[in-house]
Design an enzyme around this catalytic site. Structure first.
Site, PDB file in Angstrom:
ATOM      1  N   THR A   1      -9.858 -11.362   9.643  1.00  0.00           N
ATOM      2  CA  THR A   1     -10.078 -12.586  10.420  1.00  0.00           C
ATOM      3  C   THR A   1      -9.033 -13.452  10.207  1.00  0.00           C
ATOM      4  OG1 THR A   1     -12.192 -12.439  10.506  1.00  0.00           O
ATOM      5  CG2 THR A   1     -11.816 -14.607  11.042  1.00  0.00           C
TER       6      THR A   1
ATOM      7  N   SER B   1     -22.861 -16.654   5.634  1.00  0.00           N
ATOM      8  CA  SER B   1     -21.826 -17.297   5.210  1.00  0.00           C
ATOM      9  C   SER B   1     -20.779 -17.010   6.126  1.00  0.00           C
ATOM     10  CB  SER B   1     -21.365 -16.886   3.821  1.00  0.00           C
ATOM     11  OG  SER B   1     -20.877 -15.693   3.989  1.00  0.00           O
TER      12      SER B   1
ATOM     13  N   GLU C   1     -10.851 -14.614  -0.088  1.00  0.00           N
ATOM     14  CA  GLU C   1     -12.199 -15.345  -0.560  1.00  0.00           C
ATOM     15  C   GLU C   1     -12.461 -15.114  -2.249  1.00  0.00           C
ATOM     16  OE1 GLU C   1     -14.889 -13.652   2.151  1.00  0.00           O
ATOM     17  OE2 GLU C   1     -15.032 -15.587   3.415  1.00  0.00           O
TER      18      GLU C   1
ATOM     19  N   ASN D   1     -19.599 -13.892  -0.341  1.00  0.00           N
ATOM     20  CA  ASN D   1     -19.857 -12.855   0.782  1.00  0.00           C
ATOM     21  C   ASN D   1     -21.382 -12.353   0.870  1.00  0.00           C
ATOM     22  OD1 ASN D   1     -17.677 -12.701   2.537  1.00  0.00           O
ATOM     23  ND2 ASN D   1     -16.649 -12.238   0.710  1.00  0.00           N
TER      24      ASN D   1
END
Lengths: 405, 405
Positions: free
Chosen positions: B188, B405, B274, B400
């Site tokens: 993404t 989220s 992340e 995650n």
């Protein structure tokens, strides 16, 4: 087919086993095992596809060519991988010492190792361990052998089944070691199976190879494939059934039982993935081809985003659809239905590639269980496949972030 | 080539931008941006290869065929993916409203979204947000636009460079959004680039496509590929250099600068994965082919076991060798050298496929830094490749594992 709850590999007629602590593992746990067939046996084996193969894999790939295989020697705590020619010599030594103690030729002994990569084997401990172990081989040693191949495993993986061919009881019993680094094409995975069936070596090899495709190769813990994976089946013929060498009805009966044993061991491996809190089973149905079904199922089970969501009991079906989207399998996004199910119930969360309203508390209570089935209906054909994996938890990171874990 | 520290996309002559809070994100952060070229511009774009493509991707894939592209509208907080025909209509509406506000045709507007998959777009908030944003377009709005495409990003990703062609200053400026789900073939990831170069649409498309192969496509955060990835370059020709349509020296100069912009944005995306605590760069050198080098580099950067080890600052080179072993690239295990390096120093940990003694405290202090380079010398040819990723931390799982989220 009967499942024999309290039996293990050494309960199969003609086999003995033992597991001991040789001194490789610092915590005093079993770290060395020997599995032995009293009479000549045939064996089949499948090894890791990693280009970096550990020394014991290279040695066993040679030894499996022998017509007779009568023993397996395996250790945990040190993988004897990336250890060069010295490592190769050490793996050969393990087969030599075992053969000497059991009156076999070294080529009749298979060897396997699991543990840390890149450190020299403490070969003195291993050789004296092998000598001790061979003296302690027994009909009740299977359980201790199963413990000796464990590394970060949290429970012993074993299963035994019985089938009847020509009124003769045929036993198939396996032990396995799983945990981290398990992926299609076999992560650090050892699986040793004993059976008393009377079968040809080539048919045994054929049935094993086809069996792993739908069992061990459909498991993923973290996407890594190890240097040491080894599955070995030894068949000693003591059931005295008519020699099995063709794909007849008896073959199908044996195949079904062997598939069951391998599938159960594969599921135990997935469930016991490092840090795992639940077993995830993904069924992909109505795919155009088996390959499409397999690729989609494996992609879902391998997605870190899906695995994290399941750790949090989060019905994030978008990540599931996304994961089949980047798989190499073909499907039509606008046809896909997704449901979650287990003993608690079944809940559909997506239909025709889109979200649908669903009972969120029910979804949560399904996802909070230790077993969750993700049912993906591609509505695009007649084929299906199943893959197994686990969630991704804090503990996976903890276990694998420790130095020399 | 000069790096212009304090400039961004709206500083490029002829461009304006803005980012606002439209109400999609609950925390009040910017969630909608518009980037606008005052004069007609050409554009090139690359989209996700995921078979499940979000509605804005499907719309932009059509619109990019227009000779003129003058605006990009993008939102964060909702990905408008897996939302069916309603979602498609909503993406079209976003381009309609933007076109109306700016006096363009809808086909001259590109659209992108990022955020949660599978939920209907709050299209009323978005449309009134677009109307507000278009009124606030300015030369200083680039920074707010960069913030508006962020999701779990912890810092704004932007870079601007200047080159000179025929004595004319050419600017290339980009903003990007990264974080989770970043993988080769673009996770993404949104990246919007403005430039004042005078270039043909087809050459711009060609140079962008070749640039992403060695930049965004060599980044992996978690192996997942998103439904929404979009890279767009708009070139408005205001530099008034001689129209560039062939692969001459000026083209090479522009390509080098565009590659640099994309590579820096790719590295920022990797660094901000992340939960990441460090940027991992993997250089594979002396491979037989570029494909071998790329496959090996990507496999290392994608390995959960390697990533976990690096989180723990663990010089576990065996996992690195193992990860290249299961890559599809060719190499000879017994030739591989592995080192770790950065500002603190360089330390070789494996030679010819085997471990060598090394200074463990030094290795630890190298690995504890926020940037670590893994140098893998295959000693098997003349080709090399670089991939970027990050470590795997507790926080990845935390981020995650949370619902929606």
């Amino acid at each position: 087919m009967k499942i024999l709850e309290n039996k293990t590999i050494s309960d199969v007629p003609g086999f003995k086993a033992v597991g001991i602590h040789s001194g490789v593992k610092k915590n005093g746990n079993n770290d060395l095992c020997v599995i032995y067939s009293e009479k000549p046996a045939v064996a089949a084996a499948v090894f890791t596809k990693n280009k970096v193969k550990a020394a014991p894999v290279l040695v066993s790939m040679e030894h499996i060519k022998s017509e007779n295989i009568q023993a397996i020697v395996a250790n945990s705590g040190n993988a004897n991988a990336c250890t060069g020619s010295k490592g190769f010599d050490n793996a050969v030594t393990m087969t030599n010492i075992t053969a000497e103690a059991l009156g076999l030729s070294a080529k009749e002994v298979m060897v396997a190792s699991t543990g840390i990569i890149g450190f020299p084997m403490p070969i003195d401990k291993i050789t004296s361990g092998i000598e001790t172990a061979c003296k302690q081989l027994s009909k009740i040693g299977g359980e201790s052998a199963a413990k000796a191949i464990a590394t970060t495993d949290t429970f012993t993986k074993k299963i035994t089944v019985e089938i009847t061919i020509e009124d003769k009881p045929i036993y198939i019993s396996g032990i396995a070691k799983g945990s981290g680094m398990i992926h299609p094409n076999m992560g650090t995975m050892l699986s040793f199976i004993t059976t008393n069936i009377n079968i040809s070596k080539s048919l045994l090899q054929f049935v094993l190879k086809s069996s792993i495709e739908n069992t061990y190769n459909m498991v993923s813990v973290d996407g890594d494939t190890s240097t040491n994976d080894t599955v070995i089946v030894m068949a000693n013929g003591q059931a005295e059934n008519t020699f099995l060498y063709a794909m007849n009805g008896h073959y199908m009966q044996f195949k079904e039982a062997l598939d069951f044993v391998n599938k159960e061991l594969a599921k135990m491996i997935a469930k016991d993935g490092e840090g795992a809190t639940k077993l995830i089973e993904t069924d992909v149905i109505h795919a155009k081809t088996i390959a499409d079904a397999k690729l989609c199922a494996k992609s879902v089970i391998g997605s870190s985003l899906v695995k994290s969501a399941l750790f949090g009991s989060d019905a994030n079906w978008g990540r599931i659809l996304c994961a089949i989207g980047y798989a190499d399998g073909n499907f039509m996004p606008e046809k896909v239905d997704i449901s979650f199910k287990n003993d608690v119930g079944i809940i559909q969360v997506a239909k025709n590639g889109m979200g649908i309203p669903f009972d969120e508390p029910l979804a949560k209570s399904i996802l909070e269980q230790e077993y969750v089935n993700i049912l993906i209906d591609l509505k695009d054909g007649e084929h299906s496949a199943t893959a197994w994996g686990c969630d991704l938890s804090y503990d996976y990171v903890k276990i694998n972030g420790d130095y020399r874990s």
